[in-house]
Design an enzyme around this catalytic site. Structure first.
Site, short mmCIF file in Angstrom:
data_model
loop_
_atom_site.label_atom_id
_atom_site.label_comp_id
_atom_site.label_asym_id
_atom_site.label_seq_id
_atom_site.Cartn_x
_atom_site.Cartn_y
_atom_site.Cartn_z
N ILE A 32 0.82 -1.21 0.00
CA ILE A 32 0.00 0.00 0.00
C ILE A 32 0.86 1.27 0.00
CG2 ILE A 32 -0.25 0.34 2.51
CD1 ILE A 32 -3.29 0.61 1.99
N VAL A 97 4.01 -5.37 10.45
CA VAL A 97 2.88 -6.30 10.33
C VAL A 97 3.40 -7.69 10.71
CG1 VAL A 97 1.19 -7.34 8.80
CG2 VAL A 97 1.80 -4.93 8.49
N HIS A 101 6.01 -12.06 5.82
CA HIS A 101 5.86 -11.66 4.42
C HIS A 101 7.22 -11.40 3.80
CE1 HIS A 101 5.52 -8.13 7.07
NE2 HIS A 101 6.17 -7.45 6.14
N HIS A 103 9.02 -9.08 1.02
CA HIS A 103 8.90 -7.91 0.16
C HIS A 103 9.64 -8.25 -1.13
CE1 HIS A 103 7.83 -4.82 3.34
NE2 HIS A 103 8.34 -5.77 4.10
#
Ligand code: AMP
Ligand code: ZN
Length: 120
Positions: A32, A97, A101, A103
């Site tokens: 985002i 977060v 994950h 990137h």
């Protein structure tokens, strides 16, 4: 699934995101707040808070996430010029977060930015 995790919500379509890839084990969507022209997050469907929380049985999953990152790099045509895969773990790495994950960053030269700000 963790009830208050924004990435679990994206995986479960409770929160909007620009999803660019999904399969039975992984989902990938655009960051985002992109730090590069191509900035995609690759997440496992399984809620693992940090890379430190991965178990021996998650090794195949971790490999799969990298294969997915490579496929996305090809589909976004950054494979030839190069790209960076980053995993932040914990506070000092700037993880915000707590759902594991990768990137995937590319689309511009990244070398000069590694020591700056967001570390990408
Ligand atoms: P990290 O610092 O490794 O935890 O990175 C978390 C990343 O998630 C940041 O680059 C954020 O811009 C990104 N992010 C946070 N919320 C969302 C969201 N709702 N959709 C897409 N990306 C997000
Ligand atoms: Zn989660």
């Amino acid at each position: 699934m963790s009830a208050d995790c924004i990435f679990c919500k994206i995986i479960n379509r409770e929160l909007d995101a620009e999803i660019v890839y999904e399969d039975d084990k992984a989902v990938a969507f655009k960051d985002i707040n992109p730090a590069a022209p191509i900035h995609i997050l690759i997440v496992p469907r399984k809620h693992i808070p940090t890379v430190l929380d991965m178990e021996k049985s998650d090794e195949d999953l971790m490999g799969h996430l990298h294969t997915v990152a490579n496929e996305i790099a090809r589909s976004f045509k950054i494979d030839k010029k190069g790209y960076r895969i980053v995993i932040n773990c914990g506070a000092d790495a700037g993880q915000i977060v707590f759902h594991l994950h990768l990137h995937l960053l590319g689309g511009r030269p990244l070398l000069q930015t590694i020591a700056k700000g967001r570390g990408v």
